[in-house]
Write a protein that holds these residues in place. Structure first.
Motif, PDB file in Angstrom:
ATOM      1  N   ILE A  86       0.835  -1.208   0.000  1.00  0.00           N
ATOM      2  CA  ILE A  86       0.000   0.000   0.000  1.00  0.00           C
ATOM      3  C   ILE A  86       0.869   1.257   0.000  1.00  0.00           C
ATOM      4  O   ILE A  86       0.653   2.192  -0.771  1.00  0.00           O
ATOM      5  N   VAL A  87       1.892   1.239   0.875  1.00  0.00           N
ATOM      6  CA  VAL A  87       2.764   2.411   0.975  1.00  0.00           C
ATOM      7  C   VAL A  87       3.460   2.683  -0.353  1.00  0.00           C
ATOM      8  O   VAL A  87       3.486   3.819  -0.845  1.00  0.00           O
ATOM      9  N   VAL A 137       0.858   4.003  -3.091  1.00  0.00           N
ATOM     10  CA  VAL A 137       0.469   5.407  -2.965  1.00  0.00           C
ATOM     11  C   VAL A 137       1.629   6.317  -3.366  1.00  0.00           C
ATOM     12  O   VAL A 137       1.449   7.309  -4.074  1.00  0.00           O
ATOM     13  N   ALA A 138       2.849   5.944  -2.950  1.00  0.00           N
ATOM     14  CA  ALA A 138       3.998   6.775  -3.309  1.00  0.00           C
ATOM     15  C   ALA A 138       4.159   6.846  -4.824  1.00  0.00           C
ATOM     16  O   ALA A 138       4.384   7.919  -5.383  1.00  0.00           O
ATOM     17  N   PHE A 150       1.436   8.881  -6.324  1.00  0.00           N
ATOM     18  CA  PHE A 150       1.630  10.278  -5.933  1.00  0.00           C
ATOM     19  C   PHE A 150       2.672  10.951  -6.819  1.00  0.00           C
ATOM     20  O   PHE A 150       2.494  12.084  -7.277  1.00  0.00           O
ATOM     21  N   MET A 159      -3.644  12.514  -4.280  1.00  0.00           N
ATOM     22  CA  MET A 159      -2.535  13.336  -3.798  1.00  0.00           C
ATOM     23  C   MET A 159      -1.755  13.924  -4.955  1.00  0.00           C
ATOM     24  O   MET A 159      -1.291  15.064  -4.901  1.00  0.00           O
ATOM     25  N   MET A 190      -4.808  17.075  -0.169  1.00  0.00           N
ATOM     26  CA  MET A 190      -3.717  16.110  -0.086  1.00  0.00           C
ATOM     27  C   MET A 190      -3.696  15.402   1.263  1.00  0.00           C
ATOM     28  O   MET A 190      -3.381  14.223   1.339  1.00  0.00           O
ATOM     29  N   PHE A 191      -4.061  16.121   2.344  1.00  0.00           N
ATOM     30  CA  PHE A 191      -3.863  15.541   3.666  1.00  0.00           C
ATOM     31  C   PHE A 191      -4.930  14.528   4.044  1.00  0.00           C
ATOM     32  O   PHE A 191      -4.662  13.637   4.835  1.00  0.00           O
ATOM     33  N   LEU A 240      -3.841  11.229   2.748  1.00  0.00           N
ATOM     34  CA  LEU A 240      -2.630  10.885   3.495  1.00  0.00           C
ATOM     35  C   LEU A 240      -3.006  10.363   4.882  1.00  0.00           C
ATOM     36  O   LEU A 240      -2.417   9.403   5.384  1.00  0.00           O
ATOM     37  N   LEU A 294      -4.404   6.887   4.542  1.00  0.00           N
ATOM     38  CA  LEU A 294      -3.309   5.928   4.344  1.00  0.00           C
ATOM     39  C   LEU A 294      -2.597   5.639   5.661  1.00  0.00           C
ATOM     40  O   LEU A 294      -2.353   4.472   6.006  1.00  0.00           O
ATOM     41  N   SER A 295      -2.296   6.700   6.407  1.00  0.00           N
ATOM     42  CA  SER A 295      -1.587   6.495   7.672  1.00  0.00           C
ATOM     43  C   SER A 295      -2.425   5.659   8.624  1.00  0.00           C
ATOM     44  O   SER A 295      -1.904   4.794   9.332  1.00  0.00           O
ATOM     45  N   THR A 348      -2.112   1.926   7.522  1.00  0.00           N
ATOM     46  CA  THR A 348      -0.851   1.282   7.885  1.00  0.00           C
ATOM     47  C   THR A 348      -0.725   1.166   9.400  1.00  0.00           C
ATOM     48  O   THR A 348      -0.186   0.176   9.896  1.00  0.00           O
ATOM     49  N   PHE A 349      -1.256   2.138  10.122  1.00  0.00           N
ATOM     50  CA  PHE A 349      -1.196   2.079  11.582  1.00  0.00           C
ATOM     51  C   PHE A 349      -1.985   0.874  12.082  1.00  0.00           C
ATOM     52  O   PHE A 349      -1.510   0.096  12.917  1.00  0.00           O
TER      53      PHE A 349
END
Lengths: 340, 339
Positions: B250-251, B254-255, B258, B273, B293-294, B297, B300-301, B304-305
């Motif tokens: 996932i990380v 998205v990167a 992005f 984003m 954008m946030f 984000l 996503l955070s 993953t958390f």
């Protein structure tokens, strides 16, 4: 001695194997680079109403990819590697109109600067925080740090990079938001240049640091706690050895072992995530050029960047492998197992 | 001892004479009882132990939330449209569009919800690919040893050497993938080799265990030993790695979206984003388009958390002593008399 030779040999084999795999991919994929470029040129010409000459376009595509379609894959790969080894010739970058080697060679120190510093800082933090947690096991410090490390680890690293860029770079204007050093500074041994380099590198290094931040410290904590309860440590204490000696010689040396392997795996991770970090901070290192290569369909540059990253990873793993015997003398007796 | 002493030529294997013991057990237990026991061991107990640990509880609820958002949420929340509100509406200004809008007045919140299914698909494909390949290669290499081990590990080493993101960039530059499942599988390519190596080193210690040797002496085949004797022992580790693989995929996805490396095809958080940065200039001017954008984000955070917390807590779920305390079918004798 045999172990070292074997390792070096193995490193070379894996490196060449990796290159060959990528080269095959590069050549074999349906709609690979040559066809893609041909299709691109044809559609552009049709749109512009210019005549389509198959032979001329073929020659142009060959120039752009550095692939001679008449050569087979093995032959082509041999030629590619031969040129790299003997002439350091990675082909010519289309987008930057320079040999790929020169482009990447100029960018290389900057990538090493960023990733190296970030990695060292991250590793130090891992060891320190892990030991601190174990030393204060079960206290508020321990659980507080555990939660903190967990949170830091679970948030994607570029989230930190983006926040830093927004806040430090654009809102407060404390740190520059792109480039490697100020335009006005003369590269060399002068304060303006050196401060500029440090300022430009600060945010990329910090965000690389966050990737590796204490990533292994939970593991380090577990190791340290386990070792702290072991008999040989108690006997060392009974023998009246100083706390310092116990900490460095008996505790840290053993607790670091598993982390050390983690560092090795971390190396390749840090270098390859440099692609994203450098792009976010507009920091022209190897990863940045590789990304630009992709935008410009500059296949020789992409391949060159790839060879660079793969080579760096091989060397890093090799160094870690060769030095592992120094910190763990038990390593290297894998051949004695029977097979079923 | 038994017949073995009288048949040194190995006329019949032990298995043929006595069975593996398992079939006898199966014949005795009625299916309903067996089902109940399976349910208790594999569903109820892990759930209870997991629930008792705050990390698994919060992580599990988080994952459930995202799954619901990607399945039911998409049905409940209507599709976003142009001109739902004024362009670049800041969040919390208009409470009918609490999350604010983008450059053509589309609700950001609705976009995030409708971007979730693509994220889940990528994570799923990544887990299946990375863990599947890693488990097969790692277990076979570790158990078989010898030439098989060496060949498989050389292959894994080649993949470990290939740096992850650059490899993906090369692959993507050669053929642009659009389907989320394919994207997930490609992003998982750099991940399986590490898992295979780790699993192999765990199998190396397991293969010398007495019960594995016993199984081998009984003449059980390699596939049976690997799947029935070795794999259950490593299940916790595999599950934790699966969670890690999902996070990694996932990380990375998205990167790459992005930065515009992967071609846009579906709605997902990375694409949002990217648009926020390119079109809204969200990084240089966060007061204007920052929310665009946030919010992705943040989503996503959160994901993953939740995954990280869950995998940290799983460690405890599989701790046998803790497990036994919650189980009904495992008696105190089997846990060594621990209360």
């Amino acid at each position: 001695m045999r172990y070292y030779v074997q390792r070096v040999f193995q490193a070379i084999i894996t490196f060449v194997g990796g290159l060959f795999l990528t080269y095959c991919l590069y050549r074999l994929m349906p709609g690979g680079p040559v066809q893609a470029i041909v299709a691109d040129i044809v559609s552009r010409r049709v749109r512009q109403g210019r005549p389509v000459d198959a032979q001329e376009i073929g020659a142009q595509a060959e120039r752009m990819t550095g692939i001679n379609p008449e050569h087979g894959i093995l032959e082509g790969f041999y030629e590619y590697v031969f040129n790299i080894v003997v002439y350091q010739d990675f082909g010519r970058s289309i987008g930057f109109a320079d040999p790929v080697f020169d482009v990447l060679f100029r960018a290389m120190p900057w990538s090493l600067f960023i990733s190296g510093y970030g990695l060292i800082l991250g590793f130090t933090a891992t060891v320190l925080i892990g030991t601190l947690m174990a030393w204060n096991e079960g206290t508020k410090t321990d659980s507080g740090l555990t939660v903190f490390v967990l949170t830091m680890n679970s948030i994607p690293y570029y989230v930190g990079a983006i926040f830093m860029l927004v806040v430090l770079g654009f809102e407060w204007g404390v740190l520059p938001t792109g480039g490697r050093y100020p335009q006005s500074a003369e590269p060399g041994f002068n304060p303006e240049f050196m401060i500029g380099v440090a300022k430009h590198g600060a945010m990329p290094i910090l965000s690389t640091f966050i990737i590796g931040f204490a990533g292994g410290s939970l593991g380090m904590r577990a190791n340290t706690v386990r070792i702290m309860g072991s008999d040989y440590l108690r006997s060392a204490r009974l023998r009246g050895l100083s706390t310092n000696r116990i900490l460095t010689r008996y505790l840290a040396r053993n607790a670091i072992l598993p982390i050390y392997t983690g560092l090795v795996i971390g190396i390749s991770g840090v270098f390859s995530s440099g692609v994203i970090t450098e792009q976010i901070f507009q920091y022209p290192g190897v990863g940045w050029y590789m990304f630009e290569g992709l935008q410009l369909q500059d296949y020789p540059l992409i391949m060159g960047g790839f060879v660079f990253f793969a080579g760096l990873t091989v060397i890093a793993i090799l160094i870690a492998d060769l030095t592992y015997g120094l910190i763990d003398p038990r390593a290297g007796d894998a051949a004695s197992r029977e097979s079923f | 001892m038994t017949d073995d002493d009288m048949q040194p030529d190995g006329g019949a294997t032990k298995e043929e004479i006595f069975g593996t013991g398992e079939s006898v057990e199966r014949a005795r237990t009625p299916p309903a009882e067996r089902l109940k026991r399976m349910y208790d061991i594999y569903v109820r107990t892990p759930f209870l132990v997991g629930w008792s640990d705050w990390r698994t509880r919060i992580g599990g609820l988080g994952i459930l939330f995202y799954i619901l958002m990607g399945t039911i949420g998409v049905l409940i929340v209507p599709e976003y449209q142009v001109n739902e509100g004024p362009n670049y509406l800041s969040p919390f200004e208009d409470f009918s569009i609490i999350t604010g809008t983008d450059y053509i007045g589309r609700s950001i919140g609705k976009q995030v919800v409708h971007g979730t299914p693509a994220m889940l698909k990528m994570a799923l494909a990544g887990v299946v690919f990375a863990v599947g390949l890693g488990v097969v290669v790692g277990l076979i290499a570790g158990y078989k040893g010898g030439v098989v081990d060496r060949a498989l590990m050389t292959m894994a080493d080649v993949f470990i050497v290939l740096p992850g993101l650059p490899l993906i960039i090369v692959i993507v530059s050669i053929f642009p993938v659009r389907d989320p499942f394919l994207v997930g599988a490609i992003l998982a390519i750099p991940r399986w080799s590490g898992l295979a190596r780790q699993l192999r080193s765990q199998v190396l210690t397991l293969r010398e265990e007495d019960y594995v040797e016993a199984a081998r002496a009984m003449g059980l085949g390699t596939p049976t030993i690997i799947t029935q004797e070795i794999m259950p022992k490593l299940a916790p580790f595999i599950l934790i790695s699966a969670s890690g693989a999902a996070t990694g995929v996932i990380v990375a996805a998205v990167a790459l979206y992005f930065l515009g490396i992967l071609p846009f095809s579906n709605d997902n958080w990375g694409v949002m984003m990217n648009f926020a940065r390119r079109r809204g200039n969200a990084i240089a001017n966060p007061g204007h388009a920052g929310h665009w954008m946030f919010l992705p984000l943040l989503a996503l955070s959160g994901m993953t958390f939740a995954l990280t917390l869950f995998s940290q807590g799983l460690d405890r779920v599989f701790n046998p002593q803790l497990r036994a305390r919650h189980s009904k079918t495992i008696t105190d004798d089997e846990t060594g008399g621990e209360p």
